[in-house]
Design a protein around this motif. Sequence first.
Motif, mmCIF file in Angstrom:
data_model
loop_
_atom_site.group_PDB
_atom_site.id
_atom_site.type_symbol
_atom_site.label_atom_id
_atom_site.label_comp_id
_atom_site.label_asym_id
_atom_site.label_seq_id
_atom_site.Cartn_x
_atom_site.Cartn_y
_atom_site.Cartn_z
ATOM 1 N N THR A 23 0.786 -1.119 0.100
ATOM 2 C CA THR A 23 0.152 -0.026 0.130
ATOM 3 C C THR A 23 0.837 1.089 0.065
ATOM 4 O O THR A 23 1.960 1.309 0.695
ATOM 5 C CB THR A 23 -0.886 -0.149 1.266
ATOM 6 N N PRO A 24 0.523 2.259 -0.457
ATOM 7 C CA PRO A 24 1.422 3.352 -0.628
ATOM 8 C C PRO A 24 1.002 4.297 0.912
ATOM 9 O O PRO A 24 1.957 5.314 0.843
ATOM 10 C CB PRO A 24 0.508 4.373 -1.787
ATOM 11 N N SER A 25 0.400 3.994 1.864
ATOM 12 C CA SER A 25 0.048 4.717 3.122
ATOM 13 C C SER A 25 0.579 3.945 4.141
ATOM 14 O O SER A 25 0.484 2.796 4.182
ATOM 15 C CB SER A 25 -1.205 4.904 3.033
ATOM 16 N N ALA A 26 0.994 4.524 5.134
ATOM 17 C CA ALA A 26 1.321 3.743 6.227
ATOM 18 C C ALA A 26 0.289 3.899 7.353
ATOM 19 O O ALA A 26 0.230 3.191 8.158
ATOM 20 C CB ALA A 26 2.417 4.710 7.235
ATOM 21 N N ASP A 27 -1.013 4.258 6.984
ATOM 22 C CA ASP A 27 -2.249 4.520 7.699
ATOM 23 C C ASP A 27 -3.041 3.018 7.517
ATOM 24 O O ASP A 27 -3.194 3.017 6.425
ATOM 25 C CB ASP A 27 -2.871 5.403 7.443
ATOM 26 N N ALA A 28 -2.979 2.320 8.659
ATOM 27 C CA ALA A 28 -3.745 0.972 8.621
ATOM 28 C C ALA A 28 -5.014 1.265 8.021
ATOM 29 O O ALA A 28 -5.543 0.359 7.425
ATOM 30 C CB ALA A 28 -3.385 0.289 9.842
ATOM 31 N N VAL A 80 9.689 -12.138 3.457
ATOM 32 C CA VAL A 80 11.001 -12.746 3.189
ATOM 33 C C VAL A 80 11.535 -13.854 3.730
ATOM 34 O O VAL A 80 12.653 -14.064 3.775
ATOM 35 C CB VAL A 80 11.812 -11.381 3.905
ATOM 36 N N GLY A 81 10.706 -14.542 4.369
ATOM 37 C CA GLY A 81 11.051 -15.810 5.185
ATOM 38 C C GLY A 81 11.669 -16.042 6.308
ATOM 39 O O GLY A 81 12.482 -16.846 6.639
ATOM 40 N N ALA A 82 11.276 -14.970 7.253
ATOM 41 C CA ALA A 82 12.148 -15.059 8.462
ATOM 42 C C ALA A 82 11.756 -16.073 9.329
ATOM 43 O O ALA A 82 10.531 -16.513 9.415
ATOM 44 C CB ALA A 82 11.703 -13.665 9.145
ATOM 45 N N ALA A 83 12.718 -16.548 10.151
ATOM 46 C CA ALA A 83 12.317 -17.590 11.041
ATOM 47 C C ALA A 83 11.842 -17.153 12.090
ATOM 48 O O ALA A 83 10.834 -17.579 13.057
ATOM 49 C CB ALA A 83 13.415 -18.402 11.425
ATOM 50 N N ARG A 84 12.445 -15.852 12.566
ATOM 51 C CA ARG A 84 12.060 -15.553 13.832
ATOM 52 C C ARG A 84 12.023 -13.735 13.550
ATOM 53 O O ARG A 84 12.933 -13.376 12.776
ATOM 54 C CB ARG A 84 13.127 -15.606 14.867
ATOM 55 N N GLY A 85 11.082 -12.961 13.855
ATOM 56 C CA GLY A 85 10.960 -11.798 13.499
ATOM 57 C C GLY A 85 10.321 -11.034 14.641
ATOM 58 O O GLY A 85 9.589 -11.485 15.475
ATOM 59 N N THR A 86 10.901 -9.824 14.699
ATOM 60 C CA THR A 86 10.292 -8.702 15.607
ATOM 61 C C THR A 86 10.037 -7.528 14.778
ATOM 62 O O THR A 86 10.894 -7.128 14.117
ATOM 63 C CB THR A 86 11.417 -8.547 16.813
ATOM 64 N N GLY A 87 9.045 -6.659 15.167
ATOM 65 C CA GLY A 87 8.729 -5.566 14.421
ATOM 66 C C GLY A 87 8.348 -4.630 15.822
ATOM 67 O O GLY A 87 7.817 -5.020 16.663
ATOM 68 N N ILE A 88 8.928 -3.529 15.570
ATOM 69 C CA ILE A 88 8.883 -2.206 16.356
ATOM 70 C C ILE A 88 8.155 -0.961 15.446
ATOM 71 O O ILE A 88 8.674 -0.891 14.410
ATOM 72 C CB ILE A 88 10.015 -1.583 17.021
ATOM 73 N N ASP A 89 7.147 -0.191 16.196
ATOM 74 C CA ASP A 89 6.578 0.910 15.616
ATOM 75 C C ASP A 89 5.881 1.590 16.767
ATOM 76 O O ASP A 89 5.678 1.120 17.936
ATOM 77 C CB ASP A 89 5.592 0.454 14.710
ATOM 78 N N SER A 90 5.979 2.807 16.666
ATOM 79 C CA SER A 90 5.474 3.802 17.480
ATOM 80 C C SER A 90 3.980 4.216 17.260
ATOM 81 O O SER A 90 3.448 4.747 18.226
ATOM 82 C CB SER A 90 6.307 5.345 17.514
ATOM 83 N N ARG A 91 3.521 3.463 16.479
ATOM 84 C CA ARG A 91 2.001 3.683 16.046
ATOM 85 C C ARG A 91 1.054 2.478 16.403
ATOM 86 O O ARG A 91 1.472 1.450 15.860
ATOM 87 C CB ARG A 91 1.642 4.235 14.692
ATOM 88 N N VAL A 94 -0.854 0.670 13.616
ATOM 89 C CA VAL A 94 0.246 -0.044 12.939
ATOM 90 C C VAL A 94 0.589 -1.351 13.437
ATOM 91 O O VAL A 94 0.493 -2.220 12.840
ATOM 92 C CB VAL A 94 1.353 0.917 12.250
ATOM 93 N N VAL A 95 0.895 -1.112 14.644
ATOM 94 C CA VAL A 95 1.378 -2.541 15.351
ATOM 95 C C VAL A 95 0.199 -3.552 15.498
ATOM 96 O O VAL A 95 0.531 -4.631 15.377
ATOM 97 C CB VAL A 95 1.891 -2.222 16.612
ATOM 98 N N ALA A 96 -1.108 -3.075 15.748
ATOM 99 C CA ALA A 96 -2.030 -4.050 15.872
ATOM 100 C C ALA A 96 -2.397 -4.648 14.605
ATOM 101 O O ALA A 96 -2.749 -5.851 14.270
ATOM 102 C CB ALA A 96 -3.473 -3.047 16.253
ATOM 103 N N ALA A 97 -2.313 -3.912 13.404
ATOM 104 C CA ALA A 97 -2.294 -4.611 12.068
ATOM 105 C C ALA A 97 -1.440 -5.429 11.866
ATOM 106 O O ALA A 97 -1.646 -6.540 11.078
ATOM 107 C CB ALA A 97 -2.446 -3.403 11.078
ATOM 108 N N ALA A 98 -0.158 -5.164 12.136
ATOM 109 C CA ALA A 98 1.161 -6.239 11.872
ATOM 110 C C ALA A 98 0.737 -7.479 12.719
ATOM 111 O O ALA A 98 0.884 -8.515 12.078
ATOM 112 C CB ALA A 98 2.235 -5.358 12.337
ATOM 113 N N ARG A 99 0.161 -7.326 14.052
ATOM 114 C CA ARG A 99 -0.045 -8.339 14.816
ATOM 115 C C ARG A 99 -1.210 -9.312 14.038
ATOM 116 O O ARG A 99 -1.027 -10.626 14.387
ATOM 117 C CB ARG A 99 -0.246 -7.940 16.167
#
Length: 163
Positions: A23-28, A80-91, A94-99
């Motif tokens: 998507t072109p926007s960071a807004d979930a 990207v095929g990550a075996a273990r992944g961690t994401g951080i974000d201040s919004r 965005v974190v809820a959408a990623a979860r």
Amino acid sequence: MIQPPITAPKPGWGPLSGDDWLTPSADASSVAGARTSGSPASLAASSFRRELLRLLRIHIRPGSDVLQVGCHMPNLLAQVGAARGTGIDSRPDVVAAARRAQPGFSFQLADPQAFELDQTFDTVVITDAVAELHDIQACLERIRRVCKPTTRVLLAYYNPAWE
């Protein structure tokens, strides 16, 4: 540095299966509207993200431990095929959408300029978060703390002004 695409996708190209993060926007909340708008800006951004994914897959070994700084692409770790992944974000949105998009990975609400993690990563990917940082140096110093001597740090940013 990854350069933006020179041309928009050919007419009739649809989204790739499973690429809902293109998507072109960071807004979930704007995901659905942005993907269907068909505007030159949304097409160029989608094309950029497809190219970005292609390049990330080249530079990230499947099965790697990956830190995603800025979770604007909520399916990135799986793509990207990550075996273990961690994401951080201040919004929080965005974190809820990623979860929701990737329940098998860890996503934390944290300031990319002041986060604390007690693990190291094979690859760190910073996508689009650059525009939201007030102190890029502070972010890079935090990232250094979670790097091994062999860690790759990949930074990508899409700017609509390039169109």
